[in-house]
Scaffold this motif. Structure first.
Motif, PDB file in Angstrom:
ATOM      1  N   TYR A 295       3.440  -5.728   7.010  1.00  0.00           N
ATOM      2  CA  TYR A 295       2.062  -5.353   7.299  1.00  0.00           C
ATOM      3  C   TYR A 295       1.113  -6.525   7.100  1.00  0.00           C
ATOM      4  O   TYR A 295       1.098  -7.162   6.051  1.00  0.00           O
ATOM      5  CB  TYR A 295       1.630  -4.173   6.423  1.00  0.00           C
ATOM      6  CG  TYR A 295       2.456  -2.947   6.680  1.00  0.00           C
ATOM      7  CD1 TYR A 295       2.166  -2.096   7.739  1.00  0.00           C
ATOM      8  CD2 TYR A 295       3.571  -2.663   5.888  1.00  0.00           C
ATOM      9  CE1 TYR A 295       2.959  -0.980   7.995  1.00  0.00           C
ATOM     10  CE2 TYR A 295       4.362  -1.556   6.139  1.00  0.00           C
ATOM     11  CZ  TYR A 295       4.042  -0.722   7.195  1.00  0.00           C
ATOM     12  OH  TYR A 295       4.829   0.368   7.452  1.00  0.00           O
ATOM     13  N   ALA A 296       0.348  -6.807   8.131  1.00  0.00           N
ATOM     14  CA  ALA A 296      -0.675  -7.845   8.017  1.00  0.00           C
ATOM     15  C   ALA A 296      -1.742  -7.387   7.034  1.00  0.00           C
ATOM     16  O   ALA A 296      -1.899  -6.193   6.780  1.00  0.00           O
ATOM     17  CB  ALA A 296      -1.301  -8.111   9.386  1.00  0.00           C
ATOM     18  N   LYS A 297      -2.475  -8.343   6.464  1.00  0.00           N
ATOM     19  CA  LYS A 297      -3.464  -8.004   5.444  1.00  0.00           C
ATOM     20  C   LYS A 297      -4.429  -6.935   5.915  1.00  0.00           C
ATOM     21  O   LYS A 297      -4.789  -6.035   5.182  1.00  0.00           O
ATOM     22  CB  LYS A 297      -4.239  -9.258   5.026  1.00  0.00           C
ATOM     23  CG  LYS A 297      -3.459 -10.205   4.147  1.00  0.00           C
ATOM     24  CD  LYS A 297      -4.333 -11.358   3.682  1.00  0.00           C
ATOM     25  CE  LYS A 297      -3.547 -12.272   2.751  1.00  0.00           C
ATOM     26  NZ  LYS A 297      -4.370 -13.410   2.301  1.00  0.00           N
ATOM     27  N   GLU A 298      -4.848  -7.036   7.179  1.00  0.00           N
ATOM     28  CA  GLU A 298      -5.849  -6.097   7.667  1.00  0.00           C
ATOM     29  C   GLU A 298      -5.303  -4.683   7.828  1.00  0.00           C
ATOM     30  O   GLU A 298      -6.055  -3.719   7.961  1.00  0.00           O
ATOM     31  CB  GLU A 298      -6.436  -6.584   8.998  1.00  0.00           C
ATOM     32  CG  GLU A 298      -5.415  -6.802  10.101  1.00  0.00           C
ATOM     33  CD  GLU A 298      -4.853  -8.223  10.122  1.00  0.00           C
ATOM     34  OE1 GLU A 298      -4.327  -8.621  11.167  1.00  0.00           O
ATOM     35  OE2 GLU A 298      -4.965  -8.918   9.083  1.00  0.00           O
ATOM     36  N   ASN A 299      -3.964  -4.536   7.819  1.00  0.00           N
ATOM     37  CA  ASN A 299      -3.363  -3.210   7.989  1.00  0.00           C
ATOM     38  C   ASN A 299      -2.872  -2.604   6.682  1.00  0.00           C
ATOM     39  O   ASN A 299      -2.442  -1.460   6.646  1.00  0.00           O
ATOM     40  CB  ASN A 299      -2.184  -3.287   8.965  1.00  0.00           C
ATOM     41  CG  ASN A 299      -2.610  -3.671  10.367  1.00  0.00           C
ATOM     42  OD1 ASN A 299      -3.723  -3.340  10.773  1.00  0.00           O
ATOM     43  ND2 ASN A 299      -1.751  -4.378  11.084  1.00  0.00           N
ATOM     44  N   ARG A 300      -2.953  -3.378   5.601  1.00  0.00           N
ATOM     45  CA  ARG A 300      -2.369  -2.907   4.349  1.00  0.00           C
ATOM     46  C   ARG A 300      -3.160  -1.760   3.737  1.00  0.00           C
ATOM     47  O   ARG A 300      -2.599  -0.896   3.081  1.00  0.00           O
ATOM     48  CB  ARG A 300      -2.230  -4.075   3.377  1.00  0.00           C
ATOM     49  CG  ARG A 300      -1.069  -4.981   3.749  1.00  0.00           C
ATOM     50  CD  ARG A 300      -0.982  -6.231   2.918  1.00  0.00           C
ATOM     51  NE  ARG A 300       0.123  -7.065   3.382  1.00  0.00           N
ATOM     52  CZ  ARG A 300       0.271  -8.336   3.067  1.00  0.00           C
ATOM     53  NH1 ARG A 300      -0.613  -8.932   2.281  1.00  0.00           N
ATOM     54  NH2 ARG A 300       1.289  -9.032   3.523  1.00  0.00           N
ATOM     55  N   GLY A 301      -4.484  -1.774   3.917  1.00  0.00           N
ATOM     56  CA  GLY A 301      -5.284  -0.669   3.414  1.00  0.00           C
ATOM     57  C   GLY A 301      -4.898   0.639   4.083  1.00  0.00           C
ATOM     58  O   GLY A 301      -4.765   1.682   3.432  1.00  0.00           O
ATOM     59  N   GLN A 302      -4.697   0.594   5.420  1.00  0.00           N
ATOM     60  CA  GLN A 302      -4.306   1.792   6.159  1.00  0.00           C
ATOM     61  C   GLN A 302      -2.913   2.247   5.745  1.00  0.00           C
ATOM     62  O   GLN A 302      -2.653   3.443   5.594  1.00  0.00           O
ATOM     63  CB  GLN A 302      -4.329   1.494   7.659  1.00  0.00           C
ATOM     64  CG  GLN A 302      -3.961   2.677   8.546  1.00  0.00           C
ATOM     65  CD  GLN A 302      -4.933   3.840   8.383  1.00  0.00           C
ATOM     66  OE1 GLN A 302      -6.133   3.643   8.283  1.00  0.00           O
ATOM     67  NE2 GLN A 302      -4.403   5.065   8.355  1.00  0.00           N
ATOM     68  N   LYS A 303      -2.021   1.283   5.500  1.00  0.00           N
ATOM     69  CA  LYS A 303      -0.669   1.644   5.084  1.00  0.00           C
ATOM     70  C   LYS A 303      -0.691   2.266   3.691  1.00  0.00           C
ATOM     71  O   LYS A 303       0.012   3.245   3.422  1.00  0.00           O
ATOM     72  CB  LYS A 303       0.229   0.403   5.083  1.00  0.00           C
ATOM     73  CG  LYS A 303       1.655   0.658   4.589  1.00  0.00           C
ATOM     74  CD  LYS A 303       2.362   1.747   5.393  1.00  0.00           C
ATOM     75  CE  LYS A 303       3.777   1.988   4.865  1.00  0.00           C
ATOM     76  NZ  LYS A 303       4.443   3.108   5.563  1.00  0.00           N
ATOM     77  N   LEU A 304      -1.500   1.690   2.789  1.00  0.00           N
ATOM     78  CA  LEU A 304      -1.621   2.264   1.449  1.00  0.00           C
ATOM     79  C   LEU A 304      -2.105   3.700   1.534  1.00  0.00           C
ATOM     80  O   LEU A 304      -1.613   4.584   0.830  1.00  0.00           O
ATOM     81  CB  LEU A 304      -2.587   1.428   0.607  1.00  0.00           C
ATOM     82  CG  LEU A 304      -2.885   1.965  -0.796  1.00  0.00           C
ATOM     83  CD1 LEU A 304      -1.641   1.970  -1.660  1.00  0.00           C
ATOM     84  CD2 LEU A 304      -3.974   1.149  -1.468  1.00  0.00           C
ATOM     85  N   LEU A 305      -3.071   3.951   2.389  1.00  0.00           N
ATOM     86  CA  LEU A 305      -3.601   5.298   2.578  1.00  0.00           C
ATOM     87  C   LEU A 305      -2.493   6.263   2.991  1.00  0.00           C
ATOM     88  O   LEU A 305      -2.392   7.376   2.465  1.00  0.00           O
ATOM     89  CB  LEU A 305      -4.714   5.266   3.633  1.00  0.00           C
ATOM     90  CG  LEU A 305      -5.384   6.598   3.975  1.00  0.00           C
ATOM     91  CD1 LEU A 305      -6.056   7.185   2.755  1.00  0.00           C
ATOM     92  CD2 LEU A 305      -6.401   6.395   5.099  1.00  0.00           C
ATOM     93  N   SER A 306      -1.636   5.837   3.918  1.00  0.00           N
ATOM     94  CA  SER A 306      -0.569   6.729   4.380  1.00  0.00           C
ATOM     95  C   SER A 306       0.481   6.953   3.294  1.00  0.00           C
ATOM     96  O   SER A 306       1.027   8.050   3.164  1.00  0.00           O
ATOM     97  CB  SER A 306       0.089   6.158   5.646  1.00  0.00           C
ATOM     98  OG  SER A 306       0.744   4.939   5.374  1.00  0.00           O
ATOM     99  N   VAL A 307       0.769   5.917   2.484  1.00  0.00           N
ATOM    100  CA  VAL A 307       1.731   6.065   1.389  1.00  0.00           C
ATOM    101  C   VAL A 307       1.207   7.066   0.365  1.00  0.00           C
ATOM    102  O   VAL A 307       1.933   7.946  -0.096  1.00  0.00           O
ATOM    103  CB  VAL A 307       1.999   4.692   0.720  1.00  0.00           C
ATOM    104  CG1 VAL A 307       2.772   4.877  -0.584  1.00  0.00           C
ATOM    105  CG2 VAL A 307       2.782   3.791   1.664  1.00  0.00           C
ATOM    106  N   ILE A 308      -0.071   6.916   0.001  1.00  0.00           N
ATOM    107  CA  ILE A 308      -0.671   7.816  -0.992  1.00  0.00           C
ATOM    108  C   ILE A 308      -0.758   9.243  -0.456  1.00  0.00           C
ATOM    109  O   ILE A 308      -0.474  10.211  -1.161  1.00  0.00           O
ATOM    110  CB  ILE A 308      -2.064   7.303  -1.404  1.00  0.00           C
ATOM    111  CG1 ILE A 308      -1.909   6.034  -2.234  1.00  0.00           C
ATOM    112  CG2 ILE A 308      -2.845   8.358  -2.183  1.00  0.00           C
ATOM    113  CD1 ILE A 308      -3.190   5.341  -2.567  1.00  0.00           C
ATOM    114  N   GLU A 309      -1.126   9.375   0.811  1.00  0.00           N
ATOM    115  CA  GLU A 309      -1.212  10.702   1.408  1.00  0.00           C
ATOM    116  C   GLU A 309       0.149  11.385   1.416  1.00  0.00           C
ATOM    117  O   GLU A 309       0.269  12.584   1.163  1.00  0.00           O
ATOM    118  CB  GLU A 309      -1.758  10.599   2.840  1.00  0.00           C
ATOM    119  CG  GLU A 309      -2.049  11.932   3.499  1.00  0.00           C
ATOM    120  CD  GLU A 309      -3.093  12.753   2.753  1.00  0.00           C
ATOM    121  OE1 GLU A 309      -3.021  14.001   2.832  1.00  0.00           O
ATOM    122  OE2 GLU A 309      -3.984  12.168   2.104  1.00  0.00           O
TER     123      GLU A 309
END
Length: 389
Positions: A318-332
């Motif tokens: 995951y590129a830096k700009e996509n890591r926030g979105q990926k974190l959101l999906s992991v937490i969800e």
């Protein structure tokens, strides 16, 4: 189960028979007349006997025990404890049990350090920089833990709805003992509350990482790895000591991380809602965090949190700009899996929070935050509350 001792500003002893180290830690602090402060449940189920037995190995006897603890830290209880502590000539405190017992012990320690006999003293006076006496504090959490074990922040509830807030090194624990024998069998719903709370606290510690210490990051990292791996196992098989113990360890580590950074929006907002509606603090924190992370998903610092929760190989994809979105999906995903096992309160409305109070709650938060440690507007707080309703 792995055992370890981590000694920083707070010493954490974790593993099988961790409480066997109690006599040594007391002797290192020059103490041999401990007062035990515990909740009635911990006293009744035998945890107090475990402490007594551990101390006897070092030829130390409990001088006195105070177990009439309210559900929250109350001013009159703290004042009674102080009188007994002085009368019995105690030289340290062992806090045993749940959040209320530990918070009450910390409040009593603050007052003893300053030689203050009444909480009302703090209506017009601040905590001094000079302690009249040293009061070593040793904490043995039960019931999974709450994160308060490592915190310097204490709240005491007084008469006429007055709340006294302290954030002081006087509240620090000399040592925390995370021992699997002291874990209790709790309902899955309660365990879920602790799991989500600890995960939220740890992730939030990665926000504004530049202002956090490396030790804060280390605690948060360890907490997230533990929560991510053991959360589901604990809920599926919560009768097994190993899983309850690991969750307990993760919660304590998350609390240790939080103690090393300024209180943020979620802590202050959760306190405000909990005070107003007498609702469960951990549950509120977890509800707010689910939406808070949506607001913060572009925060580059949260990439560190993602790295703690997924494999190194997945992280690199995951590129830096996509890591926030990926974190959101992991937490969800974690939230959804936990909710599949328990009927967890996932909205503020389920805790009887009133929408018409949002503006007053936001005002209360801003008074505490004073926007020194977090740039947040009243409108943003109300939007967050609304999204959680």
């Amino acid at each position: 189960m792995e055992s370890f001792v981590f000694d920083n500003s707070i010493k954490i002893l974790s593993g099988i028979t961790a409480i066997a180290n109690l006599p040594f830690e007391l002797s290192q602090a020059g103490c041999d007349r401990p007062m035990v402060i515990c909740d009635e449940s911990s006293f009744r189920v035998g945890f107090h006997d475990q402490i007594k037995q551990s101390l006897s190995i070092g030829d130390i006897q409990i001088t006195t025990t105070f177990y009439k603890i309210a559900e929250i830290a109350k001013d009159d209880v703290c004042e009674k404890i102080i009188k007994v502590y002085k009368m019995k000539k105690c030289d340290c405190i062992i806090a045993l049990g749940n959040k209320s017992a530990i918070t009450t012990a910390k409040a009593a320690k603050i007052m003893l350090c300053e030689d203050v006999s009444s909480v009302d003293h703090y209506k017009n006076s601040l905590i001094s920089d000079y302690a009249v006496r040293e009061v070593p504090l040793f904490v043995v959490p039960t019931n999974i833990g709450t994160g308060v074990e490592a915190s310097n922040f204490v709240r005491v509830y007084g008469k006429n709805n007055i709340i006294y807030e302290f954030n002081t090194p006087y509240a620090v624990s000399n040592a925390i003992f995370v021992d699997p024998i002291m874990t209790d069998i709790l309902p899955p719903k309660t365990i879920a509350s602790y799991i989500l709370y600890a995960m939220a606290v740890a992730v939030e510690c990665f926000d504004s990482l530049d202002n956090s210490s490396l030790i804060c990051k280390a605690y948060a990292d360890a907490a997230l790895k533990t929560m991510s791996y053991y959360a589901e196992k604990c809920l599926l098989r919560n009768s097994e000591m190993e899983y309850r113990y690991k969750v307990m360890e993760g919660v304590v580590l998350a609390g240790a991380a939080a103690s090393l950074r300024e209180r943020g929006l979620l802590e202050v907002l959760s306190d405000a809602i909990s005070d107003r509606y007498c609702a469960n603090y951990q549950n509120i924190f977890a509800i707010l965090f689910r939406k808070y992370i949506v607001m913060q998903q572009k925060n580059k610092d949260f990439g560190y949190a993602l790295n703690s929760m997924i494999s190194e190989d997945d992280y690199s994809l995951y590129a830096k700009e996509n890591r926030g979105q990926k974190l959101l999906s992991v937490i969800e995903d974690i939230y959804q899996r936990i909710e599949s096992y328990v009927d967890f309160n996932s909205k503020l409305s389920s805790l009887n929070v009133k929408k018409e109070d949002f503006e007053a709650i936001a005002d209360d938060c801003l008074k505490v935050l004073n926007n020194d440690n977090e740039q947040v507007s009243k409108e943003e707080i109300i939007d967050l509350l609304d999204s959680c309703y």
